[in-house]
Structures are given as C-alpha cells and as structure tokens.
Design an enzyme around this catalytic site. Structure first.
Site, short mmCIF file in Angstrom:
data_model
loop_
_atom_site.label_atom_id
_atom_site.label_comp_id
_atom_site.label_asym_id
_atom_site.label_seq_id
_atom_site.Cartn_x
_atom_site.Cartn_y
_atom_site.Cartn_z
N ASP A 259 0.85 -1.19 0.00
CA ASP A 259 0.00 0.00 0.00
C ASP A 259 0.88 1.24 0.00
O ASP A 259 2.10 1.16 0.17
CB ASP A 259 -1.00 0.01 1.16
CG ASP A 259 -0.34 -0.05 2.53
OD1 ASP A 259 0.87 0.27 2.61
OD2 ASP A 259 -1.00 -0.41 3.51
N ASP A 302 -5.84 2.33 -1.02
CA ASP A 302 -4.46 2.40 -1.54
C ASP A 302 -3.77 1.05 -1.47
O ASP A 302 -2.54 0.98 -1.51
CB ASP A 302 -3.67 3.44 -0.75
CG ASP A 302 -3.51 3.05 0.72
OD1 ASP A 302 -4.49 2.55 1.30
OD2 ASP A 302 -2.42 3.24 1.28
#
Length: 656
Positions: A259, A302
C-alpha cells in the site's frame, strides 16, 4: 415501419428482381434465337422469299447484343449499386426485341402468304408465353416484350376478315389478359416471397444484433464486475477467483501485497482528486513492473496485490517489488506538483503444491505489517520468524472465541501512584490470557485477534464488566476512591462505540463514569477527525481519556491539542535508565513542558527504581506506574494489597 426501413427493403427487392431477371434473361435469349431460326426456316420454306432472312439478320444481332449487355451489367456489379437502372435497361431491351418480333405478324404479307399466319400466330403466342414465364420476377420486362408481339398478332388475326378468325382473336385477347395477369401476379408473389425473406432476415439480424448486444453487455458488465473503475486493474472479486485457481493449481504461487505510505495524509492535505491521481499513477507503474503473466490487482483504497504463479515465484516476486520501489524513487507529478511516494511491500511465496489462498494472503499481510513496523518504504519477505508469529496468530484466532466463552481470560490491575508521596490514585486494567500451549499471550495480540474475529465489542464488554466489579470491590473494602484505566484499540473507535459499551456497564454497576479512564495509543492522534464522534462521546459521558505509550509514534502538538485529553502516559522505553540518559531526560522534559500547561496529568510507565522515580519527578512528571510500586495483580489481590497499604499508612501516621 420507418421510412428508412421502407427504402432499404425497396432497394433490397430491386436487387433481387434485377438479379433474377438477369439470370432468367439468358435462357430467354437462347430461346429467342432458337425460335427466330425456326420461324425463319418455316416461313422461308413456305414461299422461298428472302425478306424473313433480312428480319432474321436483325433479330439475331439484337439478341446477341442483349446477351452482351446483360453480361456487362452482371459483371459491372450494377445489380448491387444501381438495381433500378439495371431493370430499366432490361425493360428497354425487351421492348426493342418485342417491337422487332411484332413486325412479323404485322407484315405477314411481306414475309409469307396468308396461310403462314397460323405458324406465326402459334410461334408468337408461344414466345410471349415463354417470355412471361421467365419474367415472373419483374413483369415490366416480360410485358415490354409481350405487348407489341401480342398486339400485332391479334391485330393481324382480326384483319383477316374471317368470322372464325374473330373467335380466335377473342380467345387470343382472353389468353393475353390471362398471361398479363399471370405476369403481374407472378411479380406480386415474387415480391411477397422476397419481402417475407427480408423480414425473416431482418428478424434474424435483429435477433443476432440483440444477442450480440447482450453478449457485449455481459462482457462489459463482467469487465465492470472484475475490474477496478479508477485504475482498470483487476478488482478484489477477480483476485479471489484468480488467486484461488492459482493456489489450487499446485504450481508455485506468490502474492506481492503493498500500500501507499501515509496515503491518508495525501488525501487530507491535497484532496481526494489528488489521491485518485496518485492511485492511478501507482497502478500505471505497477503494470510496467509486472510480467506478462502476472495479475496486478487493486484491492481497494491504496492497497494493491500482484498474483504470480509458476517457477521461481519468490525471486520473481522480489524482483517485481524492487522494480516497483525503484520506479517510485522518482516523484510523481500530481496536479502539476511533484509528490514523493513510497510503498511498504510484503511478499509471501509458496514453492508448489495446493495451498489455501487465505494462508498465502495472511502471510503476505504479515510481511506487509513487518515492513510498516520496520519504518515503511521497504520490502519484507515472509520468513521463518514470521511463520512462527503467523502460526501463533492462527492459534490465537482459533482458540480465542472458546477461551472468552469459557472465562479463561482475566484482568490484572497495576497501581498508579503520586511520585512525591506514593499515594495510589488509580489502577490500569491489564488483560491476561495464559494459552495452554502458547503460554502468556500479550494483550495487543489478544485485542488484534478480537478485531479480526469481530469479537472486539464482546471483549471490551468483558474487560469493562471486570473493571466495574473491581471498583465495587474496592468501594466495599472501604478503600479511598480511585480510578481504573481500560485499554481500547484506536481501531475500535470506528468499529463500534466503546463509550456506549462502557456507559451501559457503569450504569448497570452504579459506577461514576469519571472513575473510568479510556486509554488509546498515539495512533488515534494521526487522524482525530475520523475518531472525532467517538472521542466527543467519551467526553460527553464523562470518561477520562489517556494517550498510552506517548512518544513512540509521530503525533504532532497540534493533534495533541485537538482532543480533550486528561492524561499522557510516557512510554517505558524512555523511562528505563532515565537517570543516566540525557536524551530521554530532554524528551520527557519537553513532553511535560507542553502537557502541563494544557492541564494534562503525566504518568510515566515502567518505573522500576527509586532513582528513576526521583529523576522523573524532577523533570516535571507527577505520577508513575511500574514494579517499584506494585506488579499487576488479580482483582482480589489488588483489593487486599491496597487495604494493607492503607493500614500501613495509618500506622505510620499514628507513630508519627
């Protein structure tokens, strides 16, 4: 039917008529030449005159010209490009031929004697009948030939002056009417059959088009269902299917999970549009980093993952992660401004053999969290040490629900005191679970497992209930009023309402909420807006609020001032050996200098020596907690310990 549909069908019908007429006219012309030759032979034998041969000299070239013109029309493709023009040409040529043939009966005296009229009549009617039969697709062509021929023939019969010829002429008129009617009727039938075929074709095309549209829609819906709309990468649904297939295949499989570091800060400071652009840019770099058979996926937010399978997956996964990290060393251009981005990456690889997809994902997740714990912006490969932690996690996850139901968990209470006097002002409730095989489980591991298993509300109810029983036991023993601190994970602030759970328990036990303090870690200060509603509820109900392990995170002074805090607890890592550690002394002095003017009380954790206590007091810290004052104790032991301490204090005051 729309005008466009009608025009299309009219053109299609004209093409079919032109195509059929061209095909039939060839046979008609062959018949035309044969009949012309036979007619000329009969008439020449009748009187031996040559005029019929002159007529034949015109009829044959005309038939050949018509044949050449028909071939030219067929070869030119005019049937498809100009079908009406083709029909007009065929009609004009048929009319020219009909006029030439009509000249024979009209001028029978020139070509033959009156007795030859019978031959001529028979042949003309036969030729007309053949032409009409062959011209059923488009009657104007056959009628253009037949009309002058039959008109001349009937006229010549009636001009003979014989009553029997009148009767024959009337029969001829009737026959002509029937032939013409048959020609028009034949065209109608041809038109009807062609329109039926066109409608059937339209229906088939419509059904095929509808089927294609359905298939395209299904493919589009499948694409939407299996692709992330922002990045175009595979989505979580696609990942589940592809990852499960890869894990079942028995081949080597690896997951690269990562991420974007501090992505929430990007969203909050630069806006969601900038956040979306960052995600899209990272997705583009990920595509370039992946091999042709790798599957890049956006799981959401994300968070991304790549599925690799085949040989040497561990090395390939590590190489992919390094390519991605290398690509991110260059700042991204976001809304015209450079933005430095880093990623934390966790890798789990399985060399071969069927394996459960959740096992591989959990290992990659563990590696990712190790990367975050190691400072972010790094790559971590799941290894033997993580495997031990992973097995422990699975053990905890498997046994925690039963342990909680059987009452195998309990609380221990460690005192908090005034550094200057040693007076007990409260206790911290510490969660304990001694696992039959894994031994004593650290409280954070228990709480994280409860969150994973969606048992955190139930676990907090157990902790809160035990803390309230402890306070009631203290009150029953005659001890002076003290507070109890209860640990709550910041993640729980968004999963459920710890304040409501604890409020219900304090009301049930008759405990003043001000005697219960909720401890959360510094992580909650990273995003106070996300936790704002629950923090406001904690303040509204009257619970105290403490920040635990302060100093080990990255919270700012502005965040410290943004919420209504009562207590700041300095992490034990700064307390241990503080008497001889100048740097830690400066840090603690800075914390007290900020916190005391804000009205926060400061508790130092892990105080183990009198020297540490004295140094802390001199640095401005008023309260302490640690083995110097008391180890964590069971509830009954803590009540007895406090009662004994109070008795000892009374004796000391009496002796004084």
């Amino acid at each position: 039917m729309t005008r466009a549909d009608s025009s299309f069908k009219a053109i299609a019908l004209a093409k079919a008529q032109a195509r059929t007429a061209l095909r039939n006219v060839r046979l008609t012309l062959i018949s035309n030449i044969a009949i012309a030759l036979s007619l000329a032979a009969l008439l020449y034998r009748e009187n031996g005159e040559t005029p019929i041969l002159w007529w034949l000299g015109v009829a044959i070239p005309l038939a050949l010209f018509r044949a050449w013109w028909v071939s030219r029309l067929a070869a030119s493709g005019a049937v498809d490009t100009a079908p009406h023009q083709v029909l007009r040409h065929l009609t004009l040529l048929a009319l020219a031929s009909g006029l030439l043939w009509g000249f024979v009966p009209a001028a029978v005296g020139v070509f033959s004697t009156q007795h030859g009229l019978d031959y001529i009549t028979f042949i003309m009617i036969g030729a007309t009948t053949g032409a009409i039969i062959q011209g059923a697709a488009y009657s104007p062509v056959s009628l253009a030939f037949a009309t002058p021929v039959m008109a001349a023939t009937l006229f010549r019969i009636m001009m003979s002056g014989d009553s029997s010829d009148y009767i024959i002429a009337l029969d001829g008129v009737f026959l002509t009417f029937m032939l013409f009617r048959a020609a028009i009727g034949g065209e109608r039938e041809f038109t009807a059959s062609q329109m039926t075929a066109l409608e059937a074709t339209d229906l088939a095309n419509s059904l095929a088009s509808a089927n294609n549209e359905v298939l395209n829609s299904n493919r589009a819906l499948e694409q939407i269902a299996r692709a992330d709309p922002l990045t175009g990468l595979a989505n979580r649904s696609h990942f589940r299917d592809a990852a499960a297939d890869a894990c079942r295949s028995g081949q080597g499989v690896a997951f690269v999970l990562f991420d974007v570091d501090n992505f929430k800060i990007i969203n909050d400071t630069r806006g969601h549009d900038a956040g979306d652009r960052v995600i899209a840019a990272v997705a583009d770099l990920l595509r370039l980093s992946c091999g042709s058979h790798d599957l890049p996926v956006r799981l959401g937010g994300d968070e991304f993952i790549v599925v690799l399978k085949g040989d040497d997956v561990a090395a390939r996964a590590l190489s992919l992660a390094r390519r991605l990290s290398g690509a991110l060393t260059r700042p991204l251009q976001v809304l015209g401004q450079p933005l430095a981005i880093t990623c934390s990456i966790g890798i789990a690889a399985h060399p071969g053999g069927p394996i459960d997809v959740e096992d591989v994902f959990s290992r990659a997740d563990a590696a990712l969290y190790r990367a975050k714990d190691d400072g972010r912006a790094c790559i971590r490969l799941f290894d033997a040490r993580m495997q031990e932690e992973f097995l422990l996690q699975r053990c905890i996850d498997g046994d925690l629900p039963g342990a909680l139901a059987r009452g195998e968990l309990h609380l221990e209470f460690q005192p908090q005191v005034v550094l200057a006097t040693g007076q007990v002002v409260g206790f911290e409730a510490l969660l304990r679970w001694r696992h039959p095989t894994a031994g004593l489980i650290p409280p954070p591991d228990i709480i994280h497992a409860a969150i994973r298993l969606q048992l955190s509300a139930r676990l907090l109810s157990f902790i809160g209930d035990a803390a309230c029983y402890f306070l009631r036991a203290l009150d029953a023993s005659g001890a002076p009023p003290v507070n109890v601190a209860v640990n709550v994970s910041p993640r729980e602030l968004t999963l459920h309402s710890p304040a409501k759970i604890l409020m219900d328990l304090t009301q049930r036990h008759g405990i003043d909420p001000r005697r219960v303090e909720i401890e959360i870690t510094e992580e909650a200060l990273f995003d106070p807006k996300q936790c704002a509603r629950e923090l406001q509820r904690i303040e509204h109900y009257g619970f105290g609020l403490a920040i635990d392990d302060f100093g080990v995170g990255h919270s700012s002074i502005s965040n410290l001032m943004s919420i209504a805090l009562d207590t700041i607890k300095i992490d034990r890592s700064f307390v241990h050996g503080v008497s001889a550690n100048r740097q830690n002394q400066q840090l603690i002095a800075a914390i007290t200098a900020v916190a005391r003017p804000l009205g926060h009380r400061i508790i130092a954790e892990g105080v183990e020596s009198q020297g540490e206590a004295e140094t802390l007091r001199m640095l401005g810290c008023s309260y302490g907690q640690g083995w110097l004052y008391g180890r964590p104790m069971r509830a009954a032991d803590a009540v007895a310990w406090l009662a004994g301490l109070d008795e000892e204090r009374r004796r000391e005051r009496q002796l004084a």
